[in-house]
Design an enzyme around this catalytic site. Structure first.
Site, short mmCIF file in Angstrom:
data_model
loop_
_atom_site.label_atom_id
_atom_site.label_comp_id
_atom_site.label_asym_id
_atom_site.label_seq_id
_atom_site.Cartn_x
_atom_site.Cartn_y
_atom_site.Cartn_z
N HIS A 31 0.86 -1.21 0.00
CA HIS A 31 0.00 0.00 0.00
C HIS A 31 0.88 1.24 0.00
O HIS A 31 1.46 1.60 1.03
CB HIS A 31 -0.94 0.02 1.20
CG HIS A 31 -1.93 1.16 1.12
ND1 HIS A 31 -3.22 1.01 0.67
CD2 HIS A 31 -1.80 2.48 1.42
CE1 HIS A 31 -3.84 2.18 0.70
NE2 HIS A 31 -3.00 3.10 1.16
N ASP A 257 2.13 2.92 3.28
CA ASP A 257 1.24 4.07 3.04
C ASP A 257 2.01 5.33 2.64
O ASP A 257 1.48 6.44 2.67
CB ASP A 257 0.33 4.37 4.24
CG ASP A 257 -0.80 5.34 3.87
OD1 ASP A 257 -1.30 5.26 2.74
OD2 ASP A 257 -1.14 6.20 4.70
O1 LIG Z 1 -6.55 8.58 5.44
C1 LIG Z 1 -6.19 9.23 4.43
O2 LIG Z 1 -6.22 10.48 4.38
C2 LIG Z 1 -5.81 8.48 3.23
C3 LIG Z 1 -5.97 9.09 1.99
C4 LIG Z 1 -5.75 8.37 0.86
C5 LIG Z 1 -6.02 8.91 -0.46
O3 LIG Z 1 -6.22 10.12 -0.56
O4 LIG Z 1 -6.07 8.11 -1.40
O5 LIG Z 1 -5.28 7.09 0.92
C6 LIG Z 1 -5.04 6.48 2.12
O6 LIG Z 1 -4.63 5.31 2.10
C7 LIG Z 1 -5.32 7.18 3.30
#
Ligand SMILES: O=C(O)c1cc(C(=O)O)oc(=O)c1
Length: 304
Positions: A31, A257
């Site tokens: 991820h 992440d």
């Molecule tokens: O919690 C978040 O802000 C977030 C945002 C995004 C995205 O904007 O795609 O992706 C993630 O995995 C987590």
């Protein structure tokens, strides 16, 4: 095009430490995202935040620095349904990256086929209200039915409190379903409390549901933070991730992440974030499942 970052935006950590935990050979960061660069791949007009740039070169450098072999790049909401930056990253990865896109119902079969050839293996459905506008369920069902034929899966992102109302929709999906960040539990509540028990029941009753044990830096309330050499960070998240790991060892994934969109408190040192892994996967066998055999089965099945 010139973009101005959302006020208070935290940029990714520029000089991560080398993890002390040695990742198993072939480990997959399942991820992570790319952001732009905005000048080349503009952020979407409908976005809810404007990030710093985080390019494919920077992602691949982090992969090598941390000791991962491969990446799964997930479409970030700041790019809406324009997957160009992600596809470009997949095509530049020499086969070391696969992807999860966001699409709308108007997408053509040819475009889906092109994405498949580039390495896309899933679509992301996002239900986090601060990140996206509402998409009708019938549109998502239609997309799920189409991508099921390609052998892709659906990645879902939602908050724990919304699981009851989304339950029927999720359990009717015709593919493997991968939950982002453990369904965002409130780790201030007990691991045996009703909210997390519902999540465990969701996985227990639906053998097609997988979970990413990612984002302790997002979920933690009491830390300590993965900064300044702290190799025992985010202890309050450990019991939640351990429980999912113990109950469903063949349906869990892990990812950095990176570049960590929308963090408000601090930006973790990604090397120390990798040092979090043995706290939730304490044995070499569990580490191999979490980091190698599970993501390979989902994203590179032809090599398994
Ligand atoms: O919690 C978040 O802000 C977030 C945002 C995004 C995205 O904007 O795609 O992706 C993630 O995995 C987590």
């Amino acid at each position: 095009m010139e973009f101005t970052k959302t006020p208070g935006w935290l940029d990714w950590y520029a000089d991560p430490s080398k993890p002390r935990f040695q990742l198993p050979a072939g480990a997959v960061d399942a991820h992570c995202h790319v952001f732009g660069p905005g000048a080349q791949f503009p952020f979407a007009p409908e976005r809810k935040y404007t990030p710093c740039d985080a390019s494919k070169e920077q992602l691949f450098a982090l992969r090598d620095h941390l000791g991962f072999a491969r990446n799964v790049i997930v479409q970030a909401t700041c790019h809406g349904a324009d997957n160009s930056a992600l596809i470009d990253a997949l095509q530049s990865s020499g086969g070391k990256a696969r992807g999860v896109v966001t699409v709308r119902r108007g997408i053509s079969n040819d475009e889906l086929q092109r994405m498949h050839a580039a390495g896309v293996r899933g679509v992301r459905f996002n239900f986090v209200k601060r990140l996206v506008d509402f998409t009708p369920k019938d549109e998502l069902q239609e997309i799920a039915a189409r991508i099921a034929k390609l052998g892709w899966h659906v990645v879902i992102y939602f908050e724990a409190a919304d699981l009851p109302e989304l339950w029927d929709f999720f359990t009717a999906l015709p593919t493997t379903v991968v939950v982002d960040h453990m369904g965002r539990p409130d780790v201030g509540k007990p691991v045996d409390g009703p909210e997390f028990q519902l999540f465990l029941r969701f996985m227990g009753e639906n053998a097609n549901v997988w979970s990413k044990l990612s984002c302790p830096e997002r979920l933690s309330l009491t830390g300590p933070r993965a900064l300044d050499g702290e190799r025992n960070a985010y202890r309050d998240v450990v019991p939640f991730a351990r429980r999912v790991m113990d109950e469903f060892p063949d349906r869990v994934l892990w990812g950095t992440d990176w570049p960590h969109p929308n963090l408000k408190d601090h930006m973790p040192d990604d090397g120390l974030l990798v040092d979090f892994i043995p706290h939730i996967a304490p044995t070499p066998e569990l580490q191999r499942k979490l980091l190698v055999s599970n993501p390979m089965r989902l994203y590179w099945p032809e090599e398994c």
